[in-house]
Design a protein around this motif. Structure first.
Motif, PDB file in Angstrom:
ATOM      1  N   GLU A 263       1.879  12.229   4.431  1.00 55.89           N
ATOM      2  CA  GLU A 263       0.581  11.889   3.853  1.00 55.89           C
ATOM      3  C   GLU A 263       0.435  10.397   3.612  1.00 55.89           C
ATOM      4  O   GLU A 263      -0.471   9.974   2.933  1.00 55.89           O
ATOM      5  CB  GLU A 263       0.384  12.650   2.545  1.00 55.89           C
ATOM      6  N   GLY A 264       1.335   9.594   4.165  1.00 56.25           N
ATOM      7  CA  GLY A 264       1.325   8.154   3.942  1.00 56.25           C
ATOM      8  C   GLY A 264       0.376   7.416   4.855  1.00 56.25           C
ATOM      9  O   GLY A 264      -0.485   7.991   5.506  1.00 56.25           O
TER      10      GLY A 264
ATOM     11  N   PHE B 234       1.163  -9.212  -0.598  1.00 54.03           N
ATOM     12  CA  PHE B 234       1.788  -8.651   0.590  1.00 54.03           C
ATOM     13  C   PHE B 234       3.107  -7.958   0.238  1.00 54.03           C
ATOM     14  O   PHE B 234       3.364  -6.836   0.662  1.00 54.03           O
ATOM     15  CB  PHE B 234       2.034  -9.750   1.632  1.00 54.03           C
ATOM     16  N   VAL B 235       3.935  -8.616  -0.554  1.00 58.16           N
ATOM     17  CA  VAL B 235       5.235  -8.047  -0.935  1.00 58.16           C
ATOM     18  C   VAL B 235       5.037  -6.780  -1.758  1.00 58.16           C
ATOM     19  O   VAL B 235       5.731  -5.782  -1.544  1.00 58.16           O
ATOM     20  CB  VAL B 235       6.075  -9.089  -1.699  1.00 58.16           C
ATOM     21  N   ARG B 236       4.101  -6.780  -2.676  1.00 68.85           N
ATOM     22  CA  ARG B 236       3.831  -5.570  -3.473  1.00 68.85           C
ATOM     23  C   ARG B 236       3.406  -4.415  -2.583  1.00 68.85           C
ATOM     24  O   ARG B 236       3.876  -3.283  -2.725  1.00 68.85           O
ATOM     25  CB  ARG B 236       2.744  -5.850  -4.511  1.00 68.85           C
ATOM     26  N   ASP B 237       2.535  -4.701  -1.638  1.00 67.70           N
ATOM     27  CA  ASP B 237       2.063  -3.654  -0.727  1.00 67.70           C
ATOM     28  C   ASP B 237       3.222  -3.142   0.127  1.00 67.70           C
ATOM     29  O   ASP B 237       3.356  -1.938   0.335  1.00 67.70           O
ATOM     30  CB  ASP B 237       0.933  -4.182   0.155  1.00 67.70           C
ATOM     31  N   ALA B 238       4.042  -4.042   0.643  1.00 70.32           N
ATOM     32  CA  ALA B 238       5.188  -3.625   1.469  1.00 70.32           C
ATOM     33  C   ALA B 238       6.163  -2.794   0.651  1.00 70.32           C
ATOM     34  O   ALA B 238       6.698  -1.784   1.131  1.00 70.32           O
ATOM     35  CB  ALA B 238       5.880  -4.856   2.053  1.00 70.32           C
ATOM     36  N   ALA B 239       6.401  -3.179  -0.590  1.00 70.32           N
ATOM     37  CA  ALA B 239       7.320  -2.420  -1.453  1.00 70.32           C
ATOM     38  C   ALA B 239       6.794  -1.003  -1.674  1.00 70.32           C
ATOM     39  O   ALA B 239       7.562  -0.047  -1.647  1.00 70.32           O
ATOM     40  CB  ALA B 239       7.508  -3.148  -2.787  1.00 70.32           C
TER      41      ALA B 239
ATOM     42  N   LEU C 271       4.871   0.626   0.358  1.00 68.46           N
ATOM     43  CA  LEU C 271       4.951   1.309   1.637  1.00 68.46           C
ATOM     44  C   LEU C 271       6.342   1.873   1.875  1.00 68.46           C
ATOM     45  O   LEU C 271       6.492   3.001   2.336  1.00 68.46           O
ATOM     46  CB  LEU C 271       4.577   0.341   2.764  1.00 68.46           C
ATOM     47  N   PHE C 272       7.371   1.113   1.513  1.00 68.27           N
ATOM     48  CA  PHE C 272       8.734   1.532   1.788  1.00 68.27           C
ATOM     49  C   PHE C 272       9.404   2.262   0.624  1.00 68.27           C
ATOM     50  O   PHE C 272      10.544   2.708   0.747  1.00 68.27           O
ATOM     51  CB  PHE C 272       9.587   0.340   2.212  1.00 68.27           C
ATOM     52  N   ALA C 273       8.707   2.383  -0.496  1.00 64.57           N
ATOM     53  CA  ALA C 273       9.287   3.071  -1.667  1.00 64.57           C
ATOM     54  C   ALA C 273       9.354   4.559  -1.465  1.00 64.57           C
ATOM     55  O   ALA C 273       8.659   5.164  -0.739  1.00 64.57           O
ATOM     56  CB  ALA C 273       8.468   2.741  -2.909  1.00 64.57           C
TER      57      ALA C 273
END
Length: 57
Positions: A14-15, A48-53, A55-57
């Motif tokens: 669901e991501g 950007f870093v918050r969004d990437a974190a 995404l990969f969390a």
């Protein structure tokens, strides 16, 4: 593509999903511009870093 997405959803994913940006030259300009895939998405590197974190969390 629709079959792939149906299979992925059937597996419970669901991501987020996206497309790569190298296909822009293959699209008509009004279509590529309307998709806004290539516009600036993040105002800062921290966003950007918050969004990437997330995404990969």
């Amino acid at each position: 593509m629709s079959e792939l997405l149906a299979d992925v959803r059937a597996m419970g994913y669901e991501g987020r999903w996206g497309t790569e940006g190298f296909s822009r030259p293959l699209m008509e300009e009004p279509v590529a511009d309307a998709l806004k895939i290539w516009s600036a998405t993040f105002a800062t590197g921290e966003e950007f870093v918050r969004d990437a974190a997330n995404l990969f969390a």
